[in-house]
Every structure is written in structure tokens, then in C-alpha cells.
Design an enzyme around this catalytic site. Structure first.
Site, PDB file in Angstrom:
ATOM      1  N   ASP A  64      31.907  12.208  17.084  1.00 46.36           N
ATOM      2  CA  ASP A  64      31.556  12.346  15.745  1.00 46.36           C
ATOM      3  C   ASP A  64      30.376  11.349  15.274  1.00 46.36           C
ATOM      4  O   ASP A  64      30.604  10.249  15.855  1.00 46.36           O
ATOM      5  CB  ASP A  64      32.910  12.023  15.224  1.00 46.36           C
ATOM      6  CG  ASP A  64      33.195  12.531  13.692  1.00 46.36           C
ATOM      7  OD1 ASP A  64      32.826  13.749  13.541  1.00 46.36           O
ATOM      8  OD2 ASP A  64      33.585  11.730  13.021  1.00 46.36           O
ATOM      9  N   TYR A  66      28.743   8.335  13.335  1.00 49.38           N
ATOM     10  CA  TYR A  66      29.049   7.188  12.441  1.00 49.38           C
ATOM     11  C   TYR A  66      29.246   7.646  11.142  1.00 49.38           C
ATOM     12  O   TYR A  66      28.334   8.245  10.626  1.00 49.38           O
ATOM     13  CB  TYR A  66      28.112   5.980  12.728  1.00 49.38           C
ATOM     14  CG  TYR A  66      27.916   5.533  14.190  1.00 49.38           C
ATOM     15  CD1 TYR A  66      29.103   5.153  14.865  1.00 49.38           C
ATOM     16  CD2 TYR A  66      26.649   5.353  14.623  1.00 49.38           C
ATOM     17  CE1 TYR A  66      28.760   4.724  16.220  1.00 49.38           C
ATOM     18  CE2 TYR A  66      26.421   4.832  15.964  1.00 49.38           C
ATOM     19  CZ  TYR A  66      27.750   4.434  16.633  1.00 49.38           C
ATOM     20  OH  TYR A  66      27.326   4.211  18.017  1.00 49.38           O
ATOM     21  N   PHE A  77      25.735   7.455  19.605  1.00 52.81           N
ATOM     22  CA  PHE A  77      25.863   6.131  19.890  1.00 52.81           C
ATOM     23  C   PHE A  77      24.763   5.330  19.218  1.00 52.81           C
ATOM     24  O   PHE A  77      24.968   4.067  19.264  1.00 52.81           O
ATOM     25  CB  PHE A  77      25.646   5.838  21.465  1.00 52.81           C
ATOM     26  CG  PHE A  77      27.167   6.712  22.014  1.00 52.81           C
ATOM     27  CD1 PHE A  77      28.406   6.190  21.685  1.00 52.81           C
ATOM     28  CD2 PHE A  77      26.973   7.549  22.700  1.00 52.81           C
ATOM     29  CE1 PHE A  77      29.522   6.391  22.599  1.00 52.81           C
ATOM     30  CE2 PHE A  77      28.080   8.136  23.317  1.00 52.81           C
ATOM     31  CZ  PHE A  77      29.221   7.547  23.260  1.00 52.81           C
ATOM     32  N   HIS A 186      35.925   6.035  27.730  1.00 52.24           N
ATOM     33  CA  HIS A 186      34.837   5.828  26.653  1.00 52.24           C
ATOM     34  C   HIS A 186      34.718   4.253  26.413  1.00 52.24           C
ATOM     35  O   HIS A 186      35.278   3.419  26.812  1.00 52.24           O
ATOM     36  CB  HIS A 186      35.703   6.432  25.533  1.00 52.24           C
ATOM     37  CG  HIS A 186      34.566   6.634  24.330  1.00 52.24           C
ATOM     38  ND1 HIS A 186      34.418   5.741  23.446  1.00 52.24           N
ATOM     39  CD2 HIS A 186      33.852   7.722  23.768  1.00 52.24           C
ATOM     40  CE1 HIS A 186      33.542   6.111  22.475  1.00 52.24           C
ATOM     41  NE2 HIS A 186      33.320   7.342  22.877  1.00 52.24           N
TER      42      HIS A 186
END
Length: 224
Positions: A64, A66, A77, A186
Site C-alpha cells: 500500500d 505511504y 518503499f 517483511h
């Protein structure tokens, strides 16, 4: 859809006419009229602009975007220059330092990775401000699954990077006889100590690229 470069428009052409995609566009139009949506409209397809289809050597899958102000700009990321790296990216930098001797930069702007052939794809490409997963199950996942399928169909081998359970569910879309998959926990603070730290994902990606006769990634992010 004019923001997608020609190579992606060609390979994904059939998606744009499907009912789910029209419905998604209508949903986004309504959302943008009522809420702040991240990333801004002009950045939604940044990953595709920076990494044309024929240049994809690595696919790094996030979940998803930020959802806080000025963070998301269309690459998983990554955050804009001047924005403090979020916790997952801090952990990515820690592992890079341990794995390949990376110098931790003063920013979290990962565009140089995208320009080297890493498709930095989130499974969902938009989010309502300050509301994580608010655009989940609205159609983006169907679109990004199609993207993964098209990358899987490339004649040359690709490295797929799947961090965490959500990303690893996409393993079924990948022909592991032709491509290499690098997977681990993760990098989020909730799970990084359960197998992301020490996974040496970045040297594994370069080792795979080298085995394909492709250039390795220069992971170093320049200071801004």
C-alpha cells in the site's frame, strides 16, 4: 492513462477496457473530489515511467502506498527528498549496510534503483490520506496482478522480490522455472527480526542478475 509509457500501454492495453478498470477510475475520481489521495495523480504510475517494460530486470513488490503527507510518489518503499525514511525503509537500509556495505544516505528517495531496472510496484497504487488500506479491493490488485503476469511472460529472466506474507501470495503468478524469487519476512518493524534481517536479499538479487548475465544493481542511494 497517458502517463504510462508506450511499452506498458502496449502490454497492458487489454486491462484498460475491462469493466473493473473503468469502475476503479470512477472510484478514484470520486475519491479525489472528496479527499486528499496519495500519491498525487501525476505520480500514480511513476514506477512504470521510470522502469519501462523492456528494462524490467527485478520486480520488488510492496503493498500500500505511504499515507502521510508528501511521502508517496509512486515507488514502493520510497519517499520524496526531504521526507524522513519510514520504519520499513530504515530497516531496508540496515540490512543493506550489513549485506553489501551500504552507506546510509540522508534521504529515502529510491529513484536510482528504478532507473536500474527495478520495477518498484505496490499492489495497490493509491490511498486516502492518513487512512491505510483505504483503496484495498477496489480494483488495483487486479491491475497489478496483470502487471506481474506480464513481467512473468518476459522472455528474459527476472528476479521477483517478495517480502512478507502478502507479497508471497503472488508466488502463484510466477514461473519459478524461468525466474528467480527472493523472499523473506517483511522489513516492517513488526516482522523484520523474524527473517528480514540477515536475509541478504540485496546480494542475492545481484547474484541472480549476474547468473542471468545482467548488470548488478548499484544499491547506493546518493545523498541529496
Amino acid at each position: 492513462m497517458t502517463k504510462l509509457p508506450t511499452s506498458w500501454q502496449t502490454v497492458l492495453a487489454e486491462e484498460f477496457d475491462k469493466p473493473y478498470f473503468q469502475k476503479l477510475q470512477d472510484f478514484l475520481k470520486e475519491e479525489r473530489q472528496s479527499y486528499s489521495i496519495y500519491p498525487p495523480e501525476e505520480d500514480v504510475f511513476s514506477a512504470f515511467e521510470l522502469t519501462p517494460y523492456e528494462q524490467v530486470n527485478v520486480l520488488l513488490l510492496g503493498q500500500d502506498p505511504y499515507h502521510d503527507d508528501n511521502q508517496a510518489h509512486g515507488l514502493c518503499f520510497s519517499v520524496r527528498p526531504g521526507i524522513k525514511p519510514p520504519p520499513s525503509l530504515v530497516n531496508i537500509y540496515k540490512e543493506l549496510k550489513d549485506d553489501v556495505g551500504f552507506n546510509i544516505p540522508n534521504n529515502g528517495y529510491l529513484v536510482t534503483w528504478a532507473k536500474q531496472g527495478i520495477l518498484m510496484l505496490n499492489a495497490v497504487l493509491t490511498v486516502r490520506a492518513h487512512t491505510p488500506n483505504s483503496h484495498k479491493n477496489k480494483g488495483w490488485e487486479t491491475f497489478t496482478d496483470a502487471v506481474i503476469n506480464k513481467v512473468n511472460q518476459k522472455t528474459d529472466p527476472v528476479v521477483f522480490v517478495l517480502w512478507g506474507g502478502y507479497a508471497q501470495k503472488k508466488l502463484k503468478l510466477i514461473d519459478t522455472n524461468r525466474h528467480i524469487v527472493v523472499q523473506s519476512a517483511h522489513p516492517s518493524p513488526l516482522s523484520a527480526r523474524n527473517g528480514f534481517f540477515g536475509s541478504k536479499a540485496f546480494s542475492a538479487i545481484n547474484s541472480a542478475l549476474s547468473s542471468f548475465g545482467k548488470p548488478e544493481i548499484d544499491w547506493q542511494i546518493p545523498d541529496i
